[in-house]
Design a protein around this motif. Structure first.
Motif, PDB file in Angstrom:
ATOM      1  N   PHE A 319      -7.244  -9.740  30.157  1.00 50.34           N
ATOM      2  CA  PHE A 319      -7.966  -8.518  30.509  1.00 50.34           C
ATOM      3  C   PHE A 319      -9.259  -8.344  29.714  1.00 50.34           C
ATOM      4  N   ASN A 320      -9.617  -9.341  28.904  1.00 47.87           N
ATOM      5  CA  ASN A 320     -10.889  -9.215  28.205  1.00 47.87           C
ATOM      6  C   ASN A 320     -12.032  -9.529  29.164  1.00 47.87           C
ATOM      7  N   LEU A 321     -13.272  -9.361  28.677  1.00 49.43           N
ATOM      8  CA  LEU A 321     -14.439  -9.511  29.559  1.00 49.43           C
ATOM      9  C   LEU A 321     -14.563 -10.931  30.108  1.00 49.43           C
ATOM     10  N   GLU A 322     -14.286 -11.907  29.283  1.00 46.94           N
ATOM     11  CA  GLU A 322     -14.412 -13.292  29.748  1.00 46.94           C
ATOM     12  C   GLU A 322     -13.400 -13.602  30.829  1.00 46.94           C
ATOM     13  N   GLY A 323     -12.155 -13.129  30.688  1.00 49.99           N
ATOM     14  CA  GLY A 323     -11.129 -13.366  31.692  1.00 49.99           C
ATOM     15  C   GLY A 323     -11.467 -12.704  33.018  1.00 49.99           C
ATOM     16  N   ILE A 324     -11.999 -11.474  32.923  1.00 50.44           N
ATOM     17  CA  ILE A 324     -12.388 -10.753  34.149  1.00 50.44           C
ATOM     18  C   ILE A 324     -13.517 -11.487  34.871  1.00 50.44           C
ATOM     19  N   LYS A 325     -14.492 -12.003  34.107  1.00 52.42           N
ATOM     20  CA  LYS A 325     -15.615 -12.727  34.718  1.00 52.42           C
ATOM     21  C   LYS A 325     -15.135 -14.008  35.407  1.00 52.42           C
ATOM     22  N   ILE A 326     -14.205 -14.721  34.778  1.00 51.92           N
ATOM     23  CA  ILE A 326     -13.677 -15.947  35.378  1.00 51.92           C
ATOM     24  C   ILE A 326     -12.926 -15.634  36.670  1.00 51.92           C
ATOM     25  N   SER A 327     -12.150 -14.579  36.678  1.00 44.23           N
ATOM     26  CA  SER A 327     -11.414 -14.181  37.887  1.00 44.23           C
ATOM     27  C   SER A 327     -12.375 -13.843  39.015  1.00 44.23           C
ATOM     28  N   SER A 328     -13.467 -13.166  38.674  1.00 46.50           N
ATOM     29  CA  SER A 328     -14.472 -12.835  39.693  1.00 46.50           C
ATOM     30  C   SER A 328     -15.115 -14.103  40.264  1.00 46.50           C
ATOM     31  N   ASP A 329     -15.408 -15.075  39.393  1.00 40.08           N
ATOM     32  CA  ASP A 329     -16.015 -16.329  39.868  1.00 40.08           C
ATOM     33  C   ASP A 329     -15.052 -17.104  40.775  1.00 40.08           C
ATOM     34  N   ILE A 330     -13.784 -17.096  40.410  1.00 40.80           N
ATOM     35  CA  ILE A 330     -12.797 -17.789  41.236  1.00 40.80           C
ATOM     36  C   ILE A 330     -12.692 -17.139  42.613  1.00 40.80           C
ATOM     37  N   PHE A 331     -12.720 -15.813  42.650  1.00 38.59           N
ATOM     38  CA  PHE A 331     -12.632 -15.082  43.917  1.00 38.59           C
ATOM     39  C   PHE A 331     -13.824 -15.428  44.821  1.00 38.59           C
ATOM     40  N   LYS A 332     -15.027 -15.487  44.244  1.00 34.21           N
ATOM     41  CA  LYS A 332     -16.214 -15.818  45.031  1.00 34.21           C
ATOM     42  C   LYS A 332     -16.148 -17.266  45.551  1.00 34.21           C
ATOM     43  N   LEU A 333     -15.672 -18.177  44.704  1.00 35.50           N
ATOM     44  CA  LEU A 333     -15.567 -19.577  45.138  1.00 35.50           C
ATOM     45  C   LEU A 333     -14.558 -19.736  46.275  1.00 35.50           C
ATOM     46  N   LYS A 334     -13.447 -18.959  46.231  1.00 36.54           N
ATOM     47  CA  LYS A 334     -12.464 -19.028  47.308  1.00 36.54           C
ATOM     48  C   LYS A 334     -13.032 -18.486  48.614  1.00 36.54           C
ATOM     49  N   GLN A 335     -13.877 -17.479  48.533  1.00 37.58           N
ATOM     50  CA  GLN A 335     -14.548 -16.992  49.738  1.00 37.58           C
ATOM     51  C   GLN A 335     -15.468 -18.068  50.330  1.00 37.58           C
ATOM     52  N   ASP A 336     -16.209 -18.730  49.430  1.00 43.06           N
ATOM     53  CA  ASP A 336     -17.069 -19.828  49.906  1.00 43.06           C
ATOM     54  C   ASP A 336     -16.234 -20.953  50.515  1.00 43.06           C
ATOM     55  N   LEU A 337     -15.060 -21.182  49.935  1.00 42.30           N
ATOM     56  CA  LEU A 337     -14.194 -22.237  50.445  1.00 42.30           C
ATOM     57  C   LEU A 337     -13.689 -21.912  51.847  1.00 42.30           C
ATOM     58  N   ASP A 338     -13.375 -20.645  52.089  1.00 41.00           N
ATOM     59  CA  ASP A 338     -12.930 -20.240  53.430  1.00 41.00           C
ATOM     60  C   ASP A 338     -14.043 -20.455  54.462  1.00 41.00           C
ATOM     61  N   MET A 339     -15.263 -20.125  54.087  1.00 44.39           N
ATOM     62  CA  MET A 339     -16.396 -20.319  55.001  1.00 44.39           C
ATOM     63  C   MET A 339     -16.620 -21.807  55.286  1.00 44.39           C
ATOM     64  N   LEU A 340     -16.479 -22.626  54.247  1.00 40.23           N
ATOM     65  CA  LEU A 340     -16.671 -24.063  54.447  1.00 40.23           C
ATOM     66  C   LEU A 340     -15.575 -24.658  55.324  1.00 40.23           C
ATOM     67  N   ASN A 341     -14.351 -24.155  55.210  1.00 39.04           N
ATOM     68  CA  ASN A 341     -13.271 -24.640  56.068  1.00 39.04           C
ATOM     69  C   ASN A 341     -13.541 -24.296  57.529  1.00 39.04           C
ATOM     70  N   GLN A 342     -14.129 -23.128  57.760  1.00 36.82           N
ATOM     71  CA  GLN A 342     -14.512 -22.776  59.133  1.00 36.82           C
ATOM     72  C   GLN A 342     -15.612 -23.705  59.641  1.00 36.82           C
ATOM     73  N   ARG A 343     -16.566 -23.986  58.770  1.00 36.18           N
ATOM     74  CA  ARG A 343     -17.625 -24.920  59.161  1.00 36.18           C
ATOM     75  C   ARG A 343     -17.073 -26.313  59.409  1.00 36.18           C
ATOM     76  N   LEU A 344     -16.058 -26.705  58.629  1.00 35.77           N
ATOM     77  CA  LEU A 344     -15.446 -28.014  58.831  1.00 35.77           C
ATOM     78  C   LEU A 344     -14.751 -28.086  60.189  1.00 35.77           C
ATOM     79  N   SER A 345     -14.073 -26.991  60.566  1.00 31.62           N
ATOM     80  CA  SER A 345     -13.427 -26.960  61.884  1.00 31.62           C
ATOM     81  C   SER A 345     -14.463 -27.111  62.986  1.00 31.62           C
ATOM     82  N   PHE A 346     -15.601 -26.452  62.799  1.00 33.94           N
ATOM     83  CA  PHE A 346     -16.684 -26.580  63.769  1.00 33.94           C
ATOM     84  C   PHE A 346     -17.232 -28.008  63.789  1.00 33.94           C
ATOM     85  N   ALA A 347     -17.377 -28.593  62.589  1.00 32.23           N
ATOM     86  CA  ALA A 347     -17.912 -29.958  62.507  1.00 32.23           C
ATOM     87  C   ALA A 347     -16.943 -30.975  63.095  1.00 32.23           C
ATOM     88  N   MET A 348     -15.639 -30.720  62.959  1.00 34.08           N
ATOM     89  CA  MET A 348     -14.649 -31.636  63.518  1.00 34.08           C
ATOM     90  C   MET A 348     -14.758 -31.687  65.036  1.00 34.08           C
TER      91      MET A 348
END
Length: 401
Positions: A319-348
């Protein structure tokens, strides 16, 4: 060198005199020698020429003219002999002068080449040796919609009940199927027979030529193989009509009679049979397509998520500041990953795996291994296309006559 120059000057003077003499013999009158030469005549030659010019007279008898002409001929002959003797003397002098000059002159380097008549001739044409075979015609560049021009394909139809068909309920209820095959040439010739199955009726549609104008029905348990007469059809590539904006290949043939096996509940109705499949051109594309680029990006993001998750697990207080920042970065990367998976389905879909395609002989276009087969059914003003089954396609070597 001075002796050689003097000899050359004398030689030019004699040639000028001979030029004047030649002019007299061809035209009947003389002109000054300097009219034919850039060099000034010597005093002796000028005096001789002035003596040779006949004085102007108002009237002359024939005898006088002949006498004067004879006198001129004699003088010309004497001048010619004198000129020849001088030329011979000058040639001897020039030969001696050139010999002495060449002895004092250093040898020419490799960069200087003597002037030769052969140097003035054009270079000979290169001689090429061939094996005697006929050279292959250079292929012209094709557009995306013309990659199937002058190609031959074997098409196998599997006719039977399919999900979503509008055929009668008892059609194909037994599960039986009709297996047919034919070979077709995709010609570049324009088709002028309108058909609503094609976009624009017949715009950019071309003739599909069925070899031997026949289709073969495979054997069944009750009867053997049979052939049926068919008519040539047409084909067209439609851009963006497939799933997710992909291209489609559409073509048709026309059967002259109903095709079925004895006692079977599956049949092909008389008329036109329509087929369509995916069409994927492979010109102006790089080795790493859109699909590969998306896959690489997904791997990169997944690696970042694993590294951040490991770093987060090492923090004792999440719950310290560094842990909260890392959790936020992971959440954003997972959102980007979902978008890329959709693009991959389109590319397939836009760039299917090679195992799903059959390629042309040149490898510049791929067709999906399977496609759909349907027939046209008219119900009053309404036109419906009922599913008959599916088909497979593969490139075939055209038989040589």
């Amino acid at each position: 060198m001075q002796q050689g120059d003097a000899a050359m000057t004398s030689r030019r003077s004699i040639l000028s005199v001979m030029g004047g003499v030649a002019m007299l013999t061809t035209t009947g009158f003389l002109l000054p020698v300097h009219s034919f030469s850039n060099t000034q005549p010597t005093r002796t030659s000028s005096q001789v020429l002035m003596q040779m010019v006949p004085p102007y007279r108002t009237s002359s008898t024939v005898a006088e003219i002949e006498a004067e002409s004879e006198q001129l001929r004699k003088e010309i002959e004497e001048l010619r002999k004198e000129a020849l003797s001088r030329l011979e003397a000058l040639s001897e002098q020039l030969g001696v002068a050139e010999t002495s000059t060449s002895a004092d002159t250093p040898k020419a380097t490799a960069t200087t080449t003597p002037t030769d008549v052969r140097d003035l001739l054009p270079a000979p044409m290169p001689i090429t040796f061939t094996d005697g075979t006929t050279p292959k015609k250079k292929k012209t560049a094709k557009g995306i919609a013309n990659l199937l021009d002058e190609t031959t394909w074997k098409i196998s139809l599997s006719i039977g009940r399919e999900p979503g068909t509008w055929m009668p309920k008892d059609w194909g209820k037994s599960g039986q199927r009709l297996n047919l095959s034919f070979t077709a040439d995709f010609t570049p010739s324009q088709l002028f027979d309108r058909d609503d199955f094609f976009r624009g009726g017949y715009t950019n549609a071309k003739i599909l030529k069925v070899e031997s104008n026949q289709i073969t029905l495979g054997p069944s348990l009750s009867e053997g193989q049979r052939t049926f007469k068919v008519k040539n059809g047409g084909w067209q590539v439609t851009r963006g009509d497939g799933p997710m904006g992909t291209d489609l290949l559409r073509f048709f043939i026309e059967v002259d009679e109903e095709i079925t096996h004895t006692g079977s509940d599956v049949y092909i109705p008389k008329g036109r049979i329509y087929c369509s499949c995916g069409y994927f051109p492979f010109i102006n594309t790089t080795k790493d397509g859109m699909k590969d680029a998306v896959k690489d990006e997904i791997k990169k993001i997944e690696k970042q998520i694993v590294q951040l998750q490991k770093k987060k697990d090492d923090i004792k207080n999440p719950f310290n500041l560094e842990g909260i920042k890392i959790s936020s970065d992971i959440f954003k990367l997972k959102q980007d990953l979902d978008m890329l998976n959709q693009r991959l389905s389109f590319a397939m879909v836009r760039q299917p795996d090679k195992q799903l395609l059959k390629y042309s002989p040149d490898g510049d276009v791929g067709l999906t291994k399977e496609g759909g087969v349907c027939c046209e059914v008219k119900k009053g003003p309404v036109v419906e296309y009922h599913i008959l089954g599916r088909f497979g396609i593969a490139s075939a070597q055209k038989e040589e006559n």
